[in-house]
Design an enzyme around this catalytic site. Structure first.
Site, mmCIF file in Angstrom:
data_model
loop_
_atom_site.group_PDB
_atom_site.id
_atom_site.type_symbol
_atom_site.label_atom_id
_atom_site.label_comp_id
_atom_site.label_asym_id
_atom_site.label_seq_id
_atom_site.Cartn_x
_atom_site.Cartn_y
_atom_site.Cartn_z
ATOM 1 N N HIS A 378 0.859 -1.178 0.000
ATOM 2 C CA HIS A 378 0.000 0.000 0.000
ATOM 3 C C HIS A 378 0.897 1.231 0.000
ATOM 4 O O HIS A 378 1.641 1.450 0.960
ATOM 5 C CB HIS A 378 -0.925 0.000 1.211
ATOM 6 N N GLU A 381 1.247 3.711 3.112
ATOM 7 C CA GLU A 381 1.654 3.184 4.414
ATOM 8 C C GLU A 381 3.178 3.180 4.480
ATOM 9 O O GLU A 381 3.834 2.143 4.402
ATOM 10 C CB GLU A 381 1.060 1.794 4.615
ATOM 11 N N HIS A 474 2.999 -3.225 7.168
ATOM 12 C CA HIS A 474 1.930 -2.295 6.815
ATOM 13 C C HIS A 474 1.881 -1.147 7.813
ATOM 14 O O HIS A 474 2.618 -1.108 8.797
ATOM 15 C CB HIS A 474 0.571 -3.007 6.802
ATOM 16 N N GLU A 548 1.376 -4.593 11.487
ATOM 17 C CA GLU A 548 0.768 -3.270 11.342
ATOM 18 C C GLU A 548 1.388 -2.303 12.350
ATOM 19 O O GLU A 548 1.438 -2.588 13.549
ATOM 20 C CB GLU A 548 -0.744 -3.348 11.589
#
Length: 862
Positions: A378, A381, A474, A548
């Site tokens: 992504h 990110e 991420h 994350e």
């Protein structure tokens, strides 16, 4: 020796077979020379060299490499140089979509972090949501950067735009309006409207070729006044929630501060508010509204060059510079190998790093286990890139633990999976207009090249050695701390707690940043196309995770209520390597103690006393919504195919090309239509038709007579009294022999065809059909049936069962007759023309009649 030398001389003088290189050189003229001919003073080409390349040929090219084997000389061509993307200085520009404009200036920032801690922002009083005035038509547009007219990706361009237009409105020398710019790498500012002297409303550009995904921002400002409070409001964000209302601040960079104080990116802003705006979304038919974030800022220097961003930027060019610096170290070049995994849609290479220590023997290399780490699927990110940088810094360092990791493992690392999205400033998608982390199962290699090659690389890697872990890095915009999404098997209860060992161990190594309580291990249907789920199911990697990292900061330990900097994110990459070393330690004391803790926690929280947690089956329907990772994502697997395929399906309907016919085909069709028209005029029509035809007469309330037909259709040729028509010598240019051949072919076809079937609701027809079915002999098929039917044309009272040819009888002998319901039979739709023979009692003779319709199969009634 004499025989050996003779055979060697023969082999050198014999003509060698034409291989690919020789044919290529001959095609380019390396063996051809012009020599004067014997007569006429002309020149002609002659083959001067048969068994090699002359010195003159070698001097004409620099692409040949000479090889010698067994006394013979071989030549190969050098590999072609990649001529795209290089300047005179040797620095490579990334590939951009051709319609997207970019400037020559590349932002270069210090990578240093602030030495002081940056706590959560706590406003002194409630911040009031501002009113969006640009949506009502007020304000002045001071910056405009539209994405372009293309609906999907078409082609790419290397380097900055040649015909660069001005995105900023012209300013006078005394004007204090800010000058905005984002046409650089990872910038995505679309429009800026000045609604007050110090107040600006900003519109972000959507992810390219989409109508949504606006969360990441990165832009530059100039022409500011020191000590003045400016207000910035982004009005077209799409997420309903954000950490801006929980103490998060945007990041800021000042070139003046970086030069004087060595201060890089740091947090800034006050009067921060995340709120719902009055601007409607364009990606849905329902009435939905965008969200906005507002903050105020006071600049310390006039005439400075400053940058604002959602998080700490890390561009594709930054990654290239880092890899170049890494490979420049000769010591690390032996442990780190670089190659291109594939190329993106735009043509940018995707780097793949293999980090391990050199092995003495092949067995030592195969004994090593594998680890796969990816990041930046992504584009917005950027936290993943900073954690990846910390991981690479540690693995390529001279620390003792790093040497042990290189001796034990083979690391396959893809630092940036979506370079195209990073370059153009997307938040979530690639140039295909889709989320790559939902398409790991896709077979569209050309639309999703990076995830397609990554999946195949990991599968091949798993066949070579045991892969301990797959980890995708991420960023998260709605939760604090760092946490993990794993994979739980609902069928295999024994592996349920094993996948939780590594996250629990990571929480002990990084207690100030990593939160085990926030980690989730449920696989939802909408996440079956993500990297962690596909690697877990298809590649069989048990420890398959998505790591994350929050955009904000921590809520635990010594970093409680402190916002993360780049140093904290790089430290998280180090903790990931340290935990991997503990997890694979030959001494499994730590692992066993972690398993005992997990079992005890599982019993206390969810199970009654005395129940073994490994024997419990989890019901997917009882999984709580809190276990979902959807809270940080507005993408799903229902977005459909790539944009270019979807656009062509709905908007690019090509008409079928009309097939051109020759004159012979046109004359043949014209003659056939003319002949059918004459036959229709010559056939007598009964008062009540018993054959099933699809004509206009069938749709009328009363049957159409012959007189009505003749008045409706004007004859074009002379008809004969016998009921058959003969073509005249002029039929609209149709050759006479063509029509005669067609009539002869139709006549033979009519003779070979079966007789008519008429609708007769009597029991006698049933008995006849049953008798034919029972015998299937030629004698039964040639018998005569006397079936009274007052509605038959020409007072037909007898139907002759024609003798069928031996070949047709043999073909139909195994067929079954249709079932008759209620004693009636309705034949199917019939072909254009066939014939029947009937008995007329008045004349005591047989009459041959041509009928339009469709004959039944030969095994019914003939």
């Amino acid at each position: 020796m004499e025989e050996l030398s003779k055979s060697l001389d023969v082999s050198l003088t014999e003509q060698s077979p034409d291989d690919y290189i020789r044919r290529t050189l001959r095609a380019h003229g390396f063996f051809n020379h012009f020599e004067p001919a014997g007569t006429g003073g002309t020149t002609r080409k002659r083959l001067a060299v048969r068994h090699g390349i002359s010195e003159e040929d070698k001097q004409r090219t620099t692409q040949l490499i000479s090889h010698f084997k067994e006394g013979r000389e071989f030549h190969t061509l050098k590999e072609p140089r990649h001529l795209h993307g290089y300047t005179h200085s040797g620095n490579r520009f990334p590939f951009w979509p051709a319609e997207v404009e970019c400037i020559m200036d590349r932002p270069r920032h210090l990578l240093t972090s602030p030495r002081f801690r940056e706590p959560y922002y706590n406003p002194e009083q409630e911040v009031v949501s501002p009113k969006i005035r640009s949506g009502e038509g007020s304000g002045r547009t001071v910056y405009l950067n539209p994405p372009g007219p293309q609906k999907f990706y078409m082609k790419s361009r290397c380097g900055p735009s040649l015909n660069l237009r001005s995105a900023q409105s012209p300013l006078s020398t005394a004007d204090t309006t800010l000058q905005f710019e984002s046409r650089f790498e990872s910038g995505n500012l679309g429009k800026v409207i000045q609604v007050g002297r110090w107040d600006y409303e900003l519109y972000l550009r959507h992810d390219l070729y989409t109508k949504k995904y606006t969360q990441w921002f990165y832009f530059r400002v100039r022409n500011m006044q020191a000590g003045q409070t400016y207000r910035f409001t982004i009005v077209n964000l799409y997420k309903a929630g954000s950490l801006y209302n929980e103490g998060m601040q945007p990041v800021f960079y000042s070139e003046r501060e970086a030069k004087e104080r060595k201060l890089g990116w740091h947090r800034t802003g006050h009067n921060i508010k995340y709120f719902k705006t009055s601007i409607k979304r364009r990606d849905t038919k329902q009435e939905s509204f965008c969200y906005g974030v507002t903050w105020s800022h006071i600049f310390n220097h006039s005439g400075d060059t400053c940058y604002f961003a959602h998080s700490f930027p890390y561009t594709y060019s930054d990654l290239q510079d880092y890899i170049k610096k890494l490979l420049a170290n000769r010591q690390m070049a032996t442990c780190c190998k670089y190659r291109v995994l594939c190329r993106t849609i735009a043509g940018n290479p995707v780097p793949l790093l293999t980090i391990t220590s050199p092995s003495l023997t092949p067995d030592d290399s195969l004994a090593k286990r594998g680890v796969v780490v990816t990041a930046r699927i992504h584009p917005g990110e950027t936290n993943g890139s900073w954690m990846m940088k910390g991981l690479l810094d540690f693995l390529t360092s001279s620390a003792d633990d790093a040497k042990i990791l290189r001796d034990l493992f083979v690391f396959k690392i893809i630092p940036m999976l979506n370079p195209d999205g990073v370059i153009v400033g997307n938040y979530r998608c690639s140039l295909s207009g889709r989320d790559l982390n939902r398409n790991y199962r896709s077979k569209l290699k050309d639309s999703y090249p990076t995830v397609w090659h990554t999946r195949n690389m990991v599968k091949q890697f798993c066949t070579e050695r045991e892969v301990v872990m797959f980890c995708d890095l991420h960023g998260h915009s709605r939760k604090h701390n760092v946490f993990i999404y794993g994979c739980d098997s609902l069928e295999d209860a024994s592996s349920r707690l094993k996948s939780r060992v590594f996250p629990r161990m990571l929480s002990k190594n990084a207690p100030d940043m990593f939160s085990y309580s926030t980690s989730r291990f449920v696989v939802q249907k909408s996440k079956e196309g993500t990297g962690r789920v596909v690697m877990w199911r298809e590649a069989g990697i048990q420890n398959s995770y998505t790591l994350e990292a929050t955009y904000s900061g921590s809520t635990q330990g010594k970093l409680k209520f402190v916002q993360f900097s780049t140093a904290h994110l790089e430290e998280m990459g180090y903790h990931l390597c340290d935990t991997l070393l503990d997890y694979c330690d030959p001494d499994q004391t730590k692992t066993e103690s972690i398993m005992q803790e997990l079992e005890e926690d599982y019993r206390k929280s969810e199970l009654p006393p005395g129940v073994d947690p490994l024997e419990v089956q989890i019901d997917p329907a009882l999984v709580a919504e809190a276990d979902s990772s959807d809270a940080g994502s507005d993408s799903s697997d229902s977005d459909g195919p790539p944009v270019h395929l979807q656009w062509k399906k709905h908007h690019h309907k090509t008409k079928k090309k009309k097939k051109l016919k020759s004159r012979k085909e046109r004359n043949k069709r014209k003659a056939l239509l003319k002949m059918n028209h004459h036959r229709m005029l010559s056939i007598p029509t009964p008062p009540q038709s018993t054959v099933h035809t699809k004509t206009r007469a069938q749709k009328r309330s009363l049957p159409e007579t012959r007189e009505e037909r003749e008045t409706r259709i004007e004859p074009t040729t002379t008809q004969q009294s016998c009921g058959t028509s003969h073509p005249s010598s002029h039929h609209g240019g149709i050759p006479l022999f063509v029509q005669e051949r067609l009539e002869e072919r139709e006549r033979k076809k009519g003779e070979d065809s079966s007789d008519a079937v008429i609708e007769i609701p009597t029991d006698e027809l049933r008995q006849a059909l049953l008798r034919i079915q029972a015998t299937h002999t030629q004698q039964a098929l040639s018998s005569t049936l006397f079936i009274p039917h007052p509605g038959c044309p020409m007072n037909i009272s007898q139907v002759n069962m024609h003798e069928v040819s031996r070949r047709q009888s043999r073909r139909n002998s195994k067929a079954s007759l249709p079932q008759l319901d209620g004693g009636s039979f309705v034949p199917p739709e019939l072909p254009p023309l066939f014939s029947i023979t009937v008995w007329q009692p008045e004349t005591q003779g047989w009459v041959h009649i041509s009928v339009h319709g469709s004959p039944p199969p030969a095994h019914w009634v003939n």
